[in-house]
Design a protein around this motif. Sequence first.
Motif, PDB file in Angstrom:
ATOM      1  N   THR A 266       0.825  -1.214   0.000  1.00 43.21           N
ATOM      2  CA  THR A 266       0.000   0.000   0.000  1.00 43.21           C
ATOM      3  C   THR A 266       0.858   1.263   0.000  1.00 43.21           C
ATOM      4  OG1 THR A 266      -0.164   0.016   2.415  1.00 43.21           O
ATOM      5  CG2 THR A 266      -1.871  -1.162   1.200  1.00 43.21           C
ATOM      6  N   ALA A 267       2.157   1.094   0.178  1.00 42.49           N
ATOM      7  CA  ALA A 267       3.052   2.249   0.079  1.00 42.49           C
ATOM      8  C   ALA A 267       3.476   2.412  -1.371  1.00 42.49           C
ATOM      9  CB  ALA A 267       4.272   2.045   0.969  1.00 42.49           C
ATOM     10  N   SER A 268       3.747   3.639  -1.767  1.00 43.35           N
ATOM     11  CA  SER A 268       4.209   3.876  -3.140  1.00 43.35           C
ATOM     12  C   SER A 268       5.542   3.165  -3.348  1.00 43.35           C
ATOM     13  CB  SER A 268       4.372   5.387  -3.334  1.00 43.35           C
ATOM     14  OG  SER A 268       4.932   5.642  -4.579  1.00 43.35           O
ATOM     15  N   ASN A 269       5.645   2.411  -4.410  1.00 39.18           N
ATOM     16  CA  ASN A 269       6.838   1.592  -4.695  1.00 39.18           C
ATOM     17  C   ASN A 269       7.083   0.510  -3.655  1.00 39.18           C
ATOM     18  OD1 ASN A 269       7.455   2.963  -6.995  1.00 39.18           O
ATOM     19  ND2 ASN A 269       8.862   4.383  -5.988  1.00 39.18           N
ATOM     20  N   GLY A 270       6.162   0.349  -2.731  1.00 35.57           N
ATOM     21  CA  GLY A 270       6.322  -0.667  -1.684  1.00 35.57           C
ATOM     22  C   GLY A 270       7.295  -0.287  -0.588  1.00 35.57           C
ATOM     23  N   LYS A 271       7.871   0.920  -0.678  1.00 30.43           N
ATOM     24  CA  LYS A 271       8.908   1.309   0.294  1.00 30.43           C
ATOM     25  C   LYS A 271       8.518   2.587   1.036  1.00 30.43           C
ATOM     26  CE  LYS A 271      12.802  -0.616  -2.271  1.00 30.43           C
ATOM     27  NZ  LYS A 271      14.002  -0.282  -3.018  1.00 30.43           N
ATOM     28  N   TYR A 272       9.078   2.737   2.222  1.00 29.52           N
ATOM     29  CA  TYR A 272       8.817   3.931   3.017  1.00 29.52           C
ATOM     30  C   TYR A 272       9.924   4.061   4.052  1.00 29.52           C
ATOM     31  CZ  TYR A 272       7.057   0.342   6.203  1.00 29.52           C
ATOM     32  OH  TYR A 272       6.948  -0.772   7.004  1.00 29.52           O
TER      33      TYR A 272
ATOM     34  N   ASP B 177       5.930   7.994   3.504  1.00 31.99           N
ATOM     35  CA  ASP B 177       6.032   7.339   2.201  1.00 31.99           C
ATOM     36  C   ASP B 177       6.503   8.314   1.119  1.00 31.99           C
ATOM     37  OD1 ASP B 177       5.719   5.528   0.114  1.00 31.99           O
ATOM     38  OD2 ASP B 177       3.597   5.964  -0.123  1.00 31.99           O
ATOM     39  N   GLN B 178       5.859   9.478   1.043  1.00 32.52           N
ATOM     40  CA  GLN B 178       6.195  10.491   0.039  1.00 32.52           C
ATOM     41  C   GLN B 178       6.007  11.862   0.678  1.00 32.52           C
ATOM     42  OE1 GLN B 178       3.016   9.501  -2.849  1.00 32.52           O
ATOM     43  NE2 GLN B 178       4.637   8.870  -4.257  1.00 32.52           N
TER      44      GLN B 178
END
Lengths: 191, 668
Positions: A56-62, A165-166
């Motif tokens: 559910t995070a953008s690019n799967g990373k945070y 996340d962003q």
Amino acid sequence: MTNGRVRIGATVLLICALVGTLAAVVFAAQRYNIVIETEHYNAIKPSTAVKAGDTTASNGKYTEYPLKRPHATSENSGVQGDGGSVYFKVRVPEQGNYTVWVRTWWYDACGNSFFLVVDDKPAQVVGGDGTFKTWKWRKAPQPYALTAGVHSVKIQNREDGARADQFLITNDTRTIPTRAMAETPDYRVTE
Amino acid sequence: MHAIPRFAVLCLALVGLAAVVTAQAAPSLAGPITFIDTPLEGDVAVRDDLNLKAGDKLQFVVNYQDESNYGLLDIAAPQACFYRTLGGTTKPIGEPGEIALAGAEGAQPFAILRRNSRLLFAYAGQVACRGWDGALANGKAGYVAAEGQVAEPYVQAMEPIRSADAFVRDKDTLHFWTELTGAWQIKSLRDDDQAETMEADKSANAFNYQVVAKDGPAISLAEKDSWWWTDYRVEASARSQGRGAMGLVLLARDESNYLAFRWASVWDTGEHGNRAELLEVVGGEPKVLAEKPGGFVPDQWYKLGAAVCDGRVECTIDGLPVLQAPSTRLAFGSAGLYAEGEDQGFFDDVVIADYETFREDFANMLRWEAAGGDWSLTNGGEARCAGTGCLTSGRLGWTDYRAEVRVTPNKAKVGLQVARQADGRAALFRVDGQKAQLLMVGPAGETPIAERDMKLGGGKPLTLAASVERGFVRTYVDGEPAVEGMVAECPGGAIGLYADGGKDARFGQVLVSFLEPKRPAQVTREFTKVSEHPEMAEWASSRAPWVQPAKMEPGATWWTKGDYYGDVTVAFKVRFVGLRDGNVKVTLGGEPERTEEGIRLVLSATKGTKTLKAQVTQGTTELGRAEVELQSSSCNVRFARQGAHILVSVDDKPLIDQPLAAATGAQG
């Protein structure tokens, strides 16, 4: 002669007016939405860490201020956060007032905020609300007056269990971010 | 000499008539489309400022996929109506509406919202028209500007509404709220004059949001930036100390345009005192949409709730419905808190979330599609079917809901479809005069799921209801349970009204409501550190802690303390399948001393294979047995008692579905 000068003057004025209008149209209409993935940082300081595997995070990373056991002790000690942070350099294309939004995920009522530090301006607290365990955009309380050029953005730990996340820097008052946004790498300063 | 003007007048009249007919029936695009943005998935809003005048013509397209498939908002100010072109055929998908041009001078905010198949067009914050499009959900947005001015439209992506606040934070981090009027502050009960009375030292969260409204109503809005909020519910705990009023606001644009659920003190003897009211405030002018006598008792906490969907508002106090009314003017806006009076008001535990219902009174059939049968409207707000067919509506994405309909069979077999898929597969609840049936229907025919004898009197009207929850369907006739069963192929979907064999089967009063999500029992450890936190010992008890086995040895059972009645689900994860030998045993409705009375699920795995074996027993009787091949070494298992059935699913795929006699008790 006089008529000729008047004509030339009028022509010059007309050209200036046209150029001015064109410039006003070109420059006043520019709306910038600068989106940076937090895992694309310039520097990171523990305990802030990059995590992966969240679909559910953008690019799967945070990035995350990792949950501590026991949780939420730093607040009780009177010190907020552990100094950990993630740091970015961002190129702002045009001078103006910019609002900063951060796409965040809160663990609970004691893990629901970050400090946001832009350049050498005072830190703002982003968060504090009670919507937990879902990604959601949170707005920094005050906008920033930024010049054109490179600026620093730091997301600094305040409460453990908080994730970012962003972030979005925008001069477009119409922009209300909702879902994860496409990153704008042109505004990321990598050196 | 007179022939030409007469001819011209006739031509104009014909053109005018043609224009009216075209506008009402099926308008075509008036020119090339200027697209606003790239294709967007999901729910979106198109926003701009417009200066509309009577006679202006303008078209907006939404869900545009190609020239044969798109949605259209056709504006011939002050009229506006939604249409849909599907496969090249255009039809209206909503009633025409009127744009509120009076008093709206200069450029006004304008928005088209597409949310959950619903379309809404608003001008100056007020609803002009609504539509329903269950077919097209994604695509581009654009416009055809003939005479109206379109300045700088943009597309706002929407997402599910989910917002909460319990006010646990510093006073200086209140920026989630926009205080329109009144004096608001976050404060701890511990700092309050009432601290001793309220036993604030025993509160885990003593913070709340306090207000004094000296000069008219006090309003504070949550997440005011999210201007597009529609179809949501808001609830909050509320308490007031004196003669004022407290409440909630919805669809709020500013301090002059909002809906308010206002509840006045029992001590207030004024005209609007000692009562609950639903107020629609437009341009600062309040209008009472609904009211009910009875005020709140000062200093008592209540849970207030208000929800809006499709222009209909429902208000609750402590979960009980108190007011409901249509509110068709206000289009969208924030939710918030409301108070009146100089005495202090308190709010806490605010929750705002999506809310959806579906009602149909058959003033028209614009939201429905016929699949067979000859369907028409009666004068009395019913859909009538001659022959055999189905009338469908709703969304394929609907899950976990209950549908009901009032039916007059008139010698036909009648029914209600739920969980209907795009290809026509559905769970059909069908009744005739003699029996009730649950069937799986679709292109491949009918498969009986459950049946029972049920004598139903001739042409008497019946209320048929069916709920679907994770594919498990339960049905009712006039509120009495009928048949139930698992329809695994159709875990969710749209609805359908079914008639077979008659000439005059009638359907009306359709209502779809969504089931409350299951709340997990709080399975926590006992609080034992009373010497460190003596104040916690008085109140901190866990609702359903596990009881540790007397002897910690293989096969020992952990039992929950709680008693569970009715439906219950134990959801858990199984790990290390294929990596170790072992089994997991879970009991529903058992007692630690009498395990043979419970329903037991035994899951077994063997090292070296990803096969997970499941066996369900009731005492010494085996109810069911199955096995599944896993893709990985872990899986999510649900072991549930639903109605008179025992269900086992692995990674949301049904594994065992067996009928069962009633059982209650603890879980282990």
